[in-house]
Design an enzyme around this catalytic site. Sequence first.
Site, PDB file in Angstrom:
ATOM      1  N   VAL A 156       0.833  -1.202   0.000  1.00 25.40           N
ATOM      2  CA  VAL A 156       0.000   0.000   0.000  1.00 25.40           C
ATOM      3  C   VAL A 156       0.870   1.255   0.000  1.00 25.40           C
ATOM      4  CG1 VAL A 156      -1.701   1.301   1.316  1.00 25.40           C
ATOM      5  CG2 VAL A 156      -1.938  -1.171   1.076  1.00 25.40           C
ATOM      6  N   TYR A 157       1.908   1.261   0.814  1.00 26.45           N
ATOM      7  CA  TYR A 157       2.818   2.412   0.861  1.00 26.45           C
ATOM      8  C   TYR A 157       3.463   2.633  -0.509  1.00 26.45           C
ATOM      9  CZ  TYR A 157       6.939   5.199   2.032  1.00 26.45           C
ATOM     10  OH  TYR A 157       7.910   6.170   2.060  1.00 26.45           O
ATOM     11  N   ALA A 158       3.979   1.567  -1.101  1.00 29.16           N
ATOM     12  CA  ALA A 158       4.643   1.689  -2.403  1.00 29.16           C
ATOM     13  C   ALA A 158       3.658   2.153  -3.473  1.00 29.16           C
ATOM     14  CB  ALA A 158       5.276   0.363  -2.797  1.00 29.16           C
TER      15      ALA A 158
END
Length: 252
Positions: A156-158
């Site tokens: 999700v962060y990436a």
Amino acid sequence: MTAQPTAVVTGANRGLGQSIALAFGRTGHRVIAAHRPGSDATETANLLRAENVCVLPWAIDVADAASHRDAVTSLRATLQAEWAVDRLDVLVNNAGIGAFARVDDVTPEALDALLATNLRGTFFLTQAMLPLLEGGGHVINISTSLTRHVSPATAVYAASKAAVETLSRSLAVELGPRGIRVNSVAPGPTATDFNGGAMRDDTALRAELAAHNALGRVGHASEIGDAVASLASHAMRWVTGERLEVSGGSFL
């Protein structure tokens, strides 16, 4: 650019943001050290003042897009009152949060909070800043090397940072005619307090990351700051729409 350029760095109270702010101060910029309300940018301000850099802390909630226009209007008045300037030369969208969890453990609330800061905040703060940046300004969005290589629990962060990189390229085209450059910088594993300071404090993790790095170590925050400030320099004036990875050759 103005005779003495002015840079805004979000998330400047600690970590990469603090190092970016210091790097801009050392390259002759006045610095607006933006930080989340309730946090404290005193340390960053004191470090800059110790080097005779003009600095103003600025509390802004990057995730609260509805507040951006009023906050920028207030900032513009402060710039005029304190430094007799009414424009900015650089906006660094550094403020961000991480949601590091395996796919089964990611919640809608965590995903929404991450996107509110990392993507929506970056877009709408840039939008609000445009009147101060036209005619020679530069937007630098901080991404991550994780948009190129993968690691467990970072999906999700990436993905949020990949969206920021795409946004940067699109804005470079749209804002170019208004004299605004837009680029992204993608740091690799760096020893800061991000994600609980894992890459700074976990010896085993540092050794593992170093083993997959061409230069054999994790990065220092100052190395990211120096790269960001260099990208904003006059020498890089013909660079826009690009992604600069600063990772020491991680996972090549």
